[in-house]
Design an enzyme around this catalytic site. Sequence first.
Site, mmCIF file in Angstrom:
data_model
loop_
_atom_site.group_PDB
_atom_site.id
_atom_site.type_symbol
_atom_site.label_atom_id
_atom_site.label_comp_id
_atom_site.label_asym_id
_atom_site.label_seq_id
_atom_site.Cartn_x
_atom_site.Cartn_y
_atom_site.Cartn_z
ATOM 1 N N ASP A 1 -4.868 -5.047 -2.073
ATOM 2 C CA ASP A 1 -5.126 -5.767 -3.317
ATOM 3 C C ASP A 1 -5.927 -7.041 -3.070
ATOM 4 O O ASP A 1 -6.966 -7.277 -3.703
ATOM 5 C CB ASP A 1 -3.802 -6.123 -3.999
ATOM 6 C CG ASP A 1 -3.121 -4.928 -4.629
ATOM 7 O OD1 ASP A 1 -3.803 -3.911 -4.833
ATOM 8 O OD2 ASP A 1 -1.917 -5.004 -4.912
ATOM 9 N N SER B 1 -4.777 2.561 -6.632
ATOM 10 C CA SER B 1 -4.338 1.215 -6.272
ATOM 11 C C SER B 1 -5.442 0.468 -5.545
ATOM 12 O O SER B 1 -5.329 -0.737 -5.312
ATOM 13 C CB SER B 1 -3.092 1.269 -5.395
ATOM 14 O OG SER B 1 -3.355 1.927 -4.180
ATOM 15 N N GLU C 1 -0.183 -2.149 0.716
ATOM 16 C CA GLU C 1 -0.658 -2.281 -0.662
ATOM 17 C C GLU C 1 -1.106 -3.701 -0.957
ATOM 18 O O GLU C 1 -2.178 -3.924 -1.535
ATOM 19 C CB GLU C 1 0.450 -1.866 -1.636
ATOM 20 C CG GLU C 1 0.098 -2.081 -3.099
ATOM 21 C CD GLU C 1 -1.067 -1.227 -3.544
ATOM 22 O OE1 GLU C 1 -1.983 -1.761 -4.181
ATOM 23 O OE2 GLU C 1 -1.067 -0.019 -3.243
#
Length: 613
Positions: free
Chosen positions: A303, A526, A299
């Site tokens: 990002d 996300s 994750e």
Amino acid sequence: MFGVAGLLSIAIAAQAVIASPIRSRTPYSVKETHFVPRGWRQSTDKPHGLINLNIGLKQGNFEELDRHLYEVSDPDHERYGQHLSMEHVHELIKPSTEALDMVHEWLKDNGVESFSYSAAKDWIAVSIPVETVERLLDTKYHVYEHEDGSRLMRTPEWSLPLHLHEHIDAIQPTTSFMRLSKDKTEFLHLQPWTPPGYTAPSNKTISKVCNIASVTPECFMNLYSTKGYVPKALKENKVGFCNYLGEIPIRPDTAQFLKKYRPEAVEAAYKFPQFSIDGGPVQDGPLNSTQASDGTSQEANLDVEAIIGISYPTDVYSYSTGGSPPFNPDINSPTNTNEPYLVWQNYVLSQSVIPQVISTSYGDDEQTVPQSYAERVCKQFAQLGVRGVSVLFASGDRGVGLNQTCFSNDGKNTSMFIPEFPTGCPYVTSVGATHQFEPEVVAFRPGSVRADGSYREIYNSGGGFSNYFPTPKYQQEVVSKYVAGLGGLYDGLYNKKGRAYPDIAAQGQDFAYVWNGTEGTISGTSASTPLMAGILSLVNDALLDSGKPPLGFLNPWLYSRGYKGFTDITIGSAVGCQVDGFPAKAGWDPVTGFGTPIFPELVGLSKGGKGGW
């Protein structure tokens, strides 16, 4: 504990004599109850060790802060863009002296001798044995185990002396079962999938740079028209993202990604600052073997790669918050008792310099969080908005709800759609996901059977209506129009008068990225959320460079005029709960909001014009 530089640590015994008399002690009465969510069971293990208890005192004048927020965020108001200082915000929300005195006396009476304040003194943090917390709150804690093996130390009910009920809004960890577990961070690591009947774009440029099996920064720059824009306000403009669960952006992976997809930006992989909050990890080297085997930093890598890939050379801030290790009843130390959102919020609200856009990709079912606590966390985001920060949250990856879980958590097991939190907070901007290019459609991937025979659920851009927060004024018109257009479809399964989300969307399926030295693809809201954060940071760059303030709390501007700078998405729906879910329609809808960004239009609209850089 808050882990915030400059927190005041005090001993109550050393306090000066209180000027006004404390009200006489009163009997205890239940302050809050919350059903244990589905999937959790009480363990036979005995809770012990320390609990990091956060006590939320009633804020002194939140209504006034809320007024300021909407005035400085409304493009038609004369105060638009006149964001407040940190000191002004703290002055507005600090609790009354009476509330502080009463809570101090209560703590002292229960043997609590030291504690820490948040910067505005609206939160008090104490680290005390579970036995002391049980006496303090007239309750009993238990160890609860989730069906996936994770564990929490919580209680379904707690009490306060009657005279404190009006002065304390929330105390956690008590009844909140919100988890930021990795299967709820909205990312899906799957092999690329091409939908049946997919047609490549007719636009030659888009067709050349946009591959449906692996979308890249070059595709995003062309698709959303940021190509050719050169950021200029580099000393002022910043964009940030949040990491939890031990996630850390891995610099060598980021450099490898940028070398291939944004070669002029490689140096940025080693320059962005990392902020450790409450023991959150920071790291400059590659993953170690344990991290790699655990899948750590998928994750976080997504990002940072998405943000730098679209917004370079804008400064990027990485926040890593600790406080959620696995619960181990054999270790006599604080374990899995912190609420990481709150820890991060109190840290960042104590800082004088904050990125103007902050992206967060973590969430959980709204009903796992007590409403009182959800409301306090949401109010913290309002404090960021009034200081000129756009707070973005992923809308979730399960449409209107994960199949087989669409029931209420109030003991009645009522069939219902499952809204997410914090994306349903009215003070944040919720981001959905799209797929394909001409046109873009709602991000969706059907379920599949894994090699071990288990079933992988569908992936679908999340959307819905909060059961805790009412429809805010800024979206009432479009939401009521959408609900009326449903003609009664799904009546009884959602709150027609709730805060509806998402607000906007961006590409969120099969992102090219690098993890552990290996190229791959990854999907989820996300992915769309940090991408959108990077694009909005470019809008802020254009504003700051022209002497204008940043966008700040986005939604009032978005719903009144900013929506004109988005491409409407009308194909697909928020599939979940064994139904097709809310359909995408012309105009706003609760699956992609107003659609995907057109950068030049957003710049023009934000400057008060019609479009262009």
